[in-house]
Design an enzyme around this catalytic site. Sequence first.
Site, PDB file in Angstrom:
ATOM      1  N   CYS A   2       3.596   8.694 -13.239  1.00 16.70           N
ATOM      2  CA  CYS A   2       5.046   8.549 -13.317  1.00 16.70           C
ATOM      3  C   CYS A   2       5.724   9.822 -12.822  1.00 16.70           C
ATOM      4  O   CYS A   2       5.087  10.858 -12.685  1.00 16.70           O
ATOM      5  CB  CYS A   2       5.455   8.305 -14.753  1.00 16.70           C
ATOM      6  SG  CYS A   2       4.498   7.022 -15.556  1.00 16.70           S
ATOM      7  N   ARG A  27       4.856   8.153  -6.558  1.00 18.26           N
ATOM      8  CA  ARG A  27       3.955   8.428  -7.671  1.00 18.26           C
ATOM      9  C   ARG A  27       3.859   7.264  -8.649  1.00 18.26           C
ATOM     10  O   ARG A  27       2.919   7.174  -9.433  1.00 18.26           O
ATOM     11  CB  ARG A  27       4.427   9.665  -8.422  1.00 18.26           C
ATOM     12  CG  ARG A  27       4.390  10.894  -7.581  1.00 18.26           C
ATOM     13  CD  ARG A  27       4.759  12.080  -8.402  1.00 18.26           C
ATOM     14  NE  ARG A  27       3.752  12.316  -9.419  1.00 18.26           N
ATOM     15  CZ  ARG A  27       3.193  13.483  -9.638  1.00 18.26           C
ATOM     16  NH1 ARG A  27       3.511  14.504  -8.935  1.00 18.26           N
ATOM     17  NH2 ARG A  27       2.302  13.626 -10.595  1.00 18.26           N
ATOM     18  N   TRP A  73       4.800   4.219 -13.831  1.00 16.23           N
ATOM     19  CA  TRP A  73       3.587   3.450 -13.536  1.00 16.23           C
ATOM     20  C   TRP A  73       3.060   3.039 -14.899  1.00 16.23           C
ATOM     21  O   TRP A  73       2.650   3.883 -15.698  1.00 16.23           O
ATOM     22  CB  TRP A  73       2.570   4.312 -12.793  1.00 16.23           C
ATOM     23  CG  TRP A  73       1.334   3.565 -12.390  1.00 16.23           C
ATOM     24  CD1 TRP A  73       1.165   2.797 -11.280  1.00 16.23           C
ATOM     25  CD2 TRP A  73       0.088   3.528 -13.090  1.00 16.23           C
ATOM     26  NE1 TRP A  73      -0.107   2.273 -11.251  1.00 16.23           N
ATOM     27  CE2 TRP A  73      -0.791   2.707 -12.346  1.00 16.23           C
ATOM     28  CE3 TRP A  73      -0.384   4.098 -14.270  1.00 16.23           C
ATOM     29  CZ2 TRP A  73      -2.105   2.451 -12.734  1.00 16.23           C
ATOM     30  CZ3 TRP A  73      -1.686   3.835 -14.660  1.00 16.23           C
ATOM     31  CH2 TRP A  73      -2.531   3.031 -13.901  1.00 16.23           C
ATOM     32  N   ASN A  99       5.762  11.520 -19.175  1.00 18.86           N
ATOM     33  CA  ASN A  99       4.577  11.224 -18.359  1.00 18.86           C
ATOM     34  C   ASN A  99       3.360  11.542 -19.200  1.00 18.86           C
ATOM     35  O   ASN A  99       3.367  12.537 -19.923  1.00 18.86           O
ATOM     36  CB  ASN A  99       4.510  12.133 -17.128  1.00 18.86           C
ATOM     37  CG  ASN A  99       5.529  11.763 -16.085  1.00 18.86           C
ATOM     38  OD1 ASN A  99       6.212  10.756 -16.207  1.00 18.86           O
ATOM     39  ND2 ASN A  99       5.632  12.589 -15.063  1.00 18.86           N
ATOM     40  N   GLY A 100       2.311  10.750 -19.066  1.00 17.38           N
ATOM     41  CA  GLY A 100       1.093  11.026 -19.834  1.00 17.38           C
ATOM     42  C   GLY A 100       0.819   9.899 -20.801  1.00 17.38           C
ATOM     43  O   GLY A 100       1.411   8.815 -20.705  1.00 17.38           O
ATOM     44  N   GLU A 481     -14.888   4.230   2.292  1.00 18.04           N
ATOM     45  CA  GLU A 481     -13.482   4.577   2.507  1.00 18.04           C
ATOM     46  C   GLU A 481     -12.733   3.417   3.180  1.00 18.04           C
ATOM     47  O   GLU A 481     -11.604   3.090   2.808  1.00 18.04           O
ATOM     48  CB  GLU A 481     -13.398   5.868   3.341  1.00 18.04           C
ATOM     49  CG  GLU A 481     -12.001   6.336   3.693  1.00 18.04           C
ATOM     50  CD  GLU A 481     -11.089   6.572   2.501  1.00 18.04           C
ATOM     51  OE1 GLU A 481     -11.550   6.537   1.359  1.00 18.04           O
ATOM     52  OE2 GLU A 481      -9.879   6.755   2.732  1.00 18.04           O
ATOM     53  N   LYS A 485      -9.576   1.272   1.572  1.00 24.79           N
ATOM     54  CA  LYS A 485      -8.290   1.101   2.257  1.00 24.79           C
ATOM     55  C   LYS A 485      -7.921  -0.379   2.331  1.00 24.79           C
ATOM     56  O   LYS A 485      -6.780  -0.744   2.079  1.00 24.79           O
ATOM     57  CB  LYS A 485      -8.327   1.664   3.688  1.00 24.79           C
ATOM     58  CG  LYS A 485      -8.427   3.160   3.851  1.00 24.79           C
ATOM     59  CD  LYS A 485      -7.197   3.925   3.455  1.00 24.79           C
ATOM     60  CE  LYS A 485      -7.266   4.360   2.014  1.00 24.79           C
ATOM     61  NZ  LYS A 485      -7.863   5.641   1.739  1.00 24.79           N
ATOM     62  N   GLU A 488      -6.813  -1.651  -1.149  1.00 25.95           N
ATOM     63  CA  GLU A 488      -5.546  -1.196  -1.716  1.00 25.95           C
ATOM     64  C   GLU A 488      -4.335  -1.558  -0.859  1.00 25.95           C
ATOM     65  O   GLU A 488      -3.262  -1.797  -1.393  1.00 25.95           O
ATOM     66  CB  GLU A 488      -5.573   0.290  -2.082  1.00 25.95           C
ATOM     67  CG  GLU A 488      -5.719   1.252  -0.956  1.00 25.95           C
ATOM     68  CD  GLU A 488      -5.751   2.717  -1.440  1.00 25.95           C
ATOM     69  OE1 GLU A 488      -5.249   3.034  -2.511  1.00 25.95           O
ATOM     70  OE2 GLU A 488      -6.293   3.552  -0.681  1.00 25.95           O
ATOM     71  N   HIS A 504     -31.588  -6.264  -0.598  1.00 31.66           N
ATOM     72  CA  HIS A 504     -31.995  -6.205  -2.007  1.00 31.66           C
ATOM     73  C   HIS A 504     -31.070  -7.028  -2.896  1.00 31.66           C
ATOM     74  O   HIS A 504     -31.086  -6.865  -4.114  1.00 31.66           O
ATOM     75  CB  HIS A 504     -32.052  -4.746  -2.474  1.00 31.66           C
ATOM     76  CG  HIS A 504     -33.087  -3.939  -1.750  1.00 31.66           C
ATOM     77  ND1 HIS A 504     -34.443  -4.135  -1.914  1.00 31.66           N
ATOM     78  CD2 HIS A 504     -32.974  -2.975  -0.804  1.00 31.66           C
ATOM     79  CE1 HIS A 504     -35.115  -3.303  -1.130  1.00 31.66           C
ATOM     80  NE2 HIS A 504     -34.238  -2.598  -0.428  1.00 31.66           N
ATOM     81  N   LYS A 603       0.554   7.168  -6.435  1.00 34.05           N
ATOM     82  CA  LYS A 603      -0.045   8.146  -5.531  1.00 34.05           C
ATOM     83  C   LYS A 603      -0.935   9.143  -6.260  1.00 34.05           C
ATOM     84  O   LYS A 603      -2.026   9.445  -5.809  1.00 34.05           O
ATOM     85  CB  LYS A 603       1.064   8.880  -4.775  1.00 34.05           C
ATOM     86  CG  LYS A 603       0.566   9.908  -3.763  1.00 34.05           C
ATOM     87  CD  LYS A 603      -0.219   9.255  -2.647  1.00 34.05           C
ATOM     88  CE  LYS A 603      -0.728  10.246  -1.627  1.00 34.05           C
ATOM     89  NZ  LYS A 603      -1.737   9.621  -0.745  1.00 34.05           N
TER      90      LYS A 603
HETATM   91  C1  AGP Z   1      -6.752   6.634  -1.841  1.00 32.62           C
HETATM   92  O1  AGP Z   1      -6.246   5.847  -0.827  1.00 32.62           O
HETATM   93  C2  AGP Z   1      -6.273   6.408  -3.162  1.00 32.62           C
HETATM   94  N1  AGP Z   1      -4.984   5.977  -3.304  1.00 32.62           N
HETATM   95  C3  AGP Z   1      -6.970   7.114  -4.312  1.00 32.62           C
HETATM   96  O2  AGP Z   1      -8.269   6.636  -4.327  1.00 32.62           O
HETATM   97  C4  AGP Z   1      -7.000   8.657  -4.330  1.00 32.62           C
HETATM   98  O3  AGP Z   1      -7.779   9.132  -3.289  1.00 32.62           O
HETATM   99  C5  AGP Z   1      -7.551   9.124  -5.694  1.00 32.62           C
HETATM  100  O4  AGP Z   1      -6.724   8.666  -6.710  1.00 32.62           O
HETATM  101  C6  AGP Z   1      -7.726  10.611  -5.784  1.00 32.62           C
HETATM  102  O5  AGP Z   1      -6.520  11.264  -5.611  1.00 32.62           O
HETATM  103  P1  AGP Z   1      -6.444  12.799  -5.301  1.00 32.62           P
HETATM  104  O6  AGP Z   1      -7.094  13.031  -3.990  1.00 32.62           O
HETATM  105  O7  AGP Z   1      -4.986  13.111  -5.301  1.00 32.62           O
HETATM  106  O8  AGP Z   1      -7.188  13.507  -6.402  1.00 32.62           O
END
Ligand code: AGP
Length: 608
Positions: A2, A27, A73, A99-100, A481, A485, A488, A504, A603
């Site tokens: 948040c 965020r 969030w 936040n938290g 990776e 992508k 998400e 396997h 984010k």
């Molecule tokens: C990547 O596309 C993500 N949104 C997520 O996996 C991100 O890489 C992860 O949360 C780690 O974040 P950071 O690099 O800010 O620590």
Amino acid sequence: MCGIVGYVGERRAAPVILDGLRRLEYRGYDSAGLAVLAADQVQTIRRVGHVAALAAAVPGDLAGTTAIGHTRWATHGGVTESNAHPHLDSTNRIALAHNGIIENHTGLRARLEEEGVTFRSDTDTEVLVHLVRKFYDGDPEAAVRHALGLIQGTYGVAVIFWDHPGVIIAARNGSPLVVGKGNGETFLASDPHALSAHTREVVYLEDRDIARIDARGWSISRMDGGGVSRVVEVLGEEWEDEGRGDYSHHMLKEIHEQPESLARCLRGRVVPDQGGARLGGLDLTPRDIAGIRHITVLGCGTSFHAGLVGAAAMEGLARIPASAEIASEFRYRNPVIGPDDLFLAVSQSGETADTLGAVKEVQVKGGKVLGVVNVVGSSIARVCGHGVYVHSGPEIAVASTKAFTSQVAALLVASLSFARTRVLGPHEGKVFGEELLAVPERVGEWLASEPSSLHDAVELCTKGKFVFFLGRGVSHAVALEGALKLKEVAYVPCMAYPAAEMKHGPIALIDRNTPVIVVIPDDVMRDKTLSTIQEVRARGARVIAIHTAGDSACAKLADVSIPVPRASPLITPLLSVLPLQLLAYRAGLALGRDIDRPRNLAKSVTVE
Ligand code: AGP
């Protein structure tokens, strides 16, 4: 996760808060709200959805020069207006944004309910505002201090009181807060991004700091009552808000920024004349480097995938035993940490709670941990004290792209530097360094002439029920990776596997027309990966091969061929990830997704 914004000064506060929330929206963007103090009244407006929905609901003439705002969030309680922050006490005279996570909220809530408090939300946060009210006797700071003393968990909080116009109380424990100094006005935010338009002079609160903020400045003390002064720092240019330019989305812009972000990361660090690399921030002497017994690279999500490539380079190039580990798992398995072990914490935001927790676990056990971080001054960078900034510039899209390639590049530079100290001759070092320095230009060339076959790949992936991503060695990290992508950004179910693992078990999932994306550079594993392609094709899969340009055998075997430039094995991830970033972007676009702000995500993940 948040975002929090606060303002005290002479301007109307609402526009300042809305502008800050817009900058922090990446965020967390389930809902947003603000509370403004005017004429001894706290007025709160909250809306489900993006900050635009909140902005539309805020009257243009809303008065009040003290305010706090929040973009959420959801953790505790669904995405509803009543769960949106700021929360109010029962008399509607104290407003609080948090936040938290408050871990002991259930017990506290039960006790407050017994005392007659009626709750209006399902959040953990609401207990805090009622506790503040309970302990309030005219001294806002004392009430917040008292309430937080009963809290277990993490917080960054901002609180305003109806009878203290011009004052915000802020406190931090595990969730960042930064105070910005203006001219006759003071700002508060969970992230300097929200402040950069107003001021560059900031103070970062440390864990267990509590601040009383007014238009003239702030006073900071410790939660236990002790006084403390914090240094004013000046934000660098990396905080400039560049907007989206001509690009339709931040993600596309950030993909295309990779030639510059990579060049920034490598510049001045790779020294081909000496066949090595220079990374002053690491604070390691040649003797320290020679004595390293094992390297563990820690990270989450994309940063973990970059860490996999980094570990492979540390082992393959520098010949130091190395592994990568998901930070959230590492921190709770009571890891054995030896005196000659080195840990690298990789994080774009520098605020990821799981990675920060892993860093602290290493430090508690006396281990050495260095940050590989993008955001300057972030929590992980500060807690580590030493490390490498990856300099990819602000990354706004939730899906990480340019940070991944810069993280990989920074880890390759560190591997080169360690390798040169331990095992690598000047000639081999020079060759590797020169190839690294040439990468930004090659990335730029590839992006400028994006192959048309990418569209066929998008079509296959958006029509398929499920997509496989396969690769071996560092290409397995690229496959992971690529799959992250696609999940998400496009919400396409998919899974990445080391190619040889298919037989396997997972091959049972292959059906007629199942799209299988194979990352197959021309390295020692190529022929073996070709066999996997044959195996999945024999079962009806449609193969999309990301292969080295000129590998006609591979191109012929695939249904869709996407060539990338030839490179040394450890450098291939910087090139083979590009089509996968664009594939996810274009698939998300074709499926009408919210590309920069995908559902359920944020984010930076500042809660466990
Ligand atoms: C990547 O596309 C993500 N949104 C997520 O996996 C991100 O890489 C992860 O949360 C780690 O974040 P950071 O690099 O800010 O620590």
